[in-house]
Write a protein that holds these residues in place. Structure first.
Motif: not given
Length: 509
Positions: A461-466, A474-476, A500-509
């Motif tokens: 989650i941290n890697m997807l967001a930052s 990220i999986s590896e 989807t998590f990354r897309k939503v998080n980027q929109q919020q940021n």
């Protein structure tokens, strides 16, 4: 040589038994006391070994009471005459015993020398002509028991060998947990075995209660039909905790003692360590795990004194895991080890000024339950309940100590991106894998795999967001070699996919 009527006295009050024994000069009157028992179970064992002519029994006793004892004696030893002792308030019970073949009764308040002798003489009138018949030879069952115990005469050995027509023998035993299967009896076992073995006569060896030991005489070289009969019997009886033993075949009754002592009792021991195996045959025993790790009591004491309780509990559980897989360890030795550790922990806590009143009060109950455990899982469960109470007692200190469990959690946090399994962690920290798994679940309300997945997804989650790393990268990076499996785990924990998590998080940021 004078012949006596053999008499067995059964009463739960020792003073009553001693009073009866001392009322009269028994041998002067033609009687001989051959034993005394405090309840029905003890009486049935003496019935099997001594075959008294007369049984004098109380009605109200703990365990098997007089009514049940009368039924069993009349079923298995119908030639034995029974005299019932009763108080006035229990006279309704006496009426029930007469329906099962009681010869006479004596009210306890009227019990005296004259009353006792008159009753005995009335009862023995019918036995006078038949008394010597059974004196020439003990029963076949009793001689077989003598052979196992090693004190039969040559004459008895020759006599019993003449009773068997076929050339092969095997011991079959069924035993059960009295707590869960208290309705089971030797009669029930015998009925099923006779039916499926298709034989009329089956010799029971009265070795102990809650057990039915038989010698089967057969002509075939293979014992497969016997195994099949036991399988059918077991399914038909359908008891919760019934276990079967099939000993190694032998060709002479002179081998009976050796087979019982060196083969049969070994299989009994295996049964204790294999709670899920209902039937164990001499030729199907698993190999014990040869992991000879000694237990260091001084190390346990050291951990307790330093208040490193979690490490102490893990050390204990690790050794229990090893012992529970060593089928060649004597059962009594295993139970004694658990009791010894229980005793030492209570003493240690007392020396460290903990309140041990409740543990002291309960320790003998723990000892008794461990001794009575039907299998290893029962014994460990009792010990675990003791350790749980100890943990509550030392709870304030367990939170202040840097325990091995915490070291393990820290290790997972640092190496979650590596290939981690319960076995590799157990090897790294010198734990037993099975007990590490149960201990992990107990203290973290989730299994090892769940915990590891949560740590990995938290970092993902941290890697997807930052970062702009690809999902496969990220999986590896968090320890998953298969991106599709990573996506599946991520969605299960977060209820959304990584993309989807990354897309939503980027929109919020």
């Amino acid at each position: 040589m004078q012949e006596f009527y053999k008499v067995l006295i059964v009463d739960d009050e020792m003073l009553i038994r001693q009073g009866i024994i001392n009322y009269i000069e028994w041998e002067n009157e033609g009687y001989k006391i051959i034993g005394e028992a405090s309840n029905g179970e003890e009486a049935m064992q003496l019935m099997a070994s001594d075959h008294p002519h007369i049984l004098i029994t109380d009605i109200v006793m703990p365990g098997m009471d007089g009514i049940e004892l009368v039924k069993n004696v009349k079923e298995f030893y119908p030639e034995t005459e029974i005299i019932v002792l009763s108080s006035f308030e229990n006279f309704d019970y006496v009426k029930q015993t007469f329906q099962n073949g009681v010869a006479d009764y004596i009210l306890k308040p009227k019990l005296n020398t004259e009353e006792l002798l008159q009753t005995l003489n009335r009862v023995t009138q019918s036995q006078k002509k038949s008394l010597p018949i059974n004196e020439a030879h003990p029963s076949i069952e009793n001689i077989l028991l003598k052979i196992i115990e090693g004190y039969q005469s040559n004459r008895e050995m020759d006599y019993v060998q003449e009773q068997f027509e076929k050339c092969n023998y095997v011991l079959v035993e069924a035993f059960w947990n009295q707590r869960t299967d208290n309705q089971l009896s030797q009669k029930i076992i015998e009925q099923q075995l006779k039916y499926y073995l298709n034989i009329d006569n089956l010799y029971h060896i009265p070795i102990k209660k809650d057990s039915a030991l038989y010698i089967v005489n057969f002509s075939e070289e293979s014992i497969e039909p016997i195994k099949e009969a036991i399988n059918h019997s077991d399914k038909r009886i359908a008891a919760k905790q019934l276990k079967w033993i099939i000993s190694a075949p032998f060709r002479s009754l002179r081998e009976l003692q050796e087979v019982y002592q060196n083969n049969h009792k070994k299989i009994q021991q295996y049964h204790f360590y294999l709670p899920d195996r209902r039937i164990l045959s001499y030729d199907e025993l698993p190999d014990p795990i040869d992991e000879r790790v000694s237990f260091d009591l001084n190390h346990l004491i050291y951990l307790f004194k330093r208040k490193q309780f979690q490490e102490a509990f893990i050390y204990l559980n690790e050794h229990i895991g090893i012992l529970s897989n060593r089928y060649d360890t004597d059962v009594f030795e295993f139970q004694s080890w658990l009791e010894n550790i229980t005793f030492n922990i209570i003493v240690l806590l007392g020396n460290m000024n903990y309140n041990i009143k409740e543990l002291e009060k309960e320790k003998y109950a723990y000892f008794t339950e461990i001794n009575d455990a039907f299998h290893v899982r029962d014994a460990i469960s009792i010990f675990d309940s003791f350790l749980s109470k100890v943990e509550k007692q030392v709870a304030p200190e367990t939170g202040e100590t840097m325990s091995n469990i915490q070291l393990l959690l820290d290790y997972i946090e640092e190496h979650y991106d590596n290939h981690l399994t319960l076995s590799t962690l157990a090897k790294h920290f010198h734990f037993n894998p099975s007990y590490l798994s149960s201990y992990f679940s107990k203290h973290h309300k989730e299994g090892f795999s769940e915990y590891l997945n949560n740590v990995r997804i938290k970092n993902a989650i941290n890697m997807l967001a930052s970062t702009d790393m690809s999902i496969s990268a990220i999986s590896e990076a968090v320890g998953y070699s298969d991106p599709s499996y990573f996506t599946k785990v991520f969605k299960k924990i977060t209820n959304t996919s990584p993309s989807t998590f990354r897309k939503v998080n980027q929109q919020q940021n």
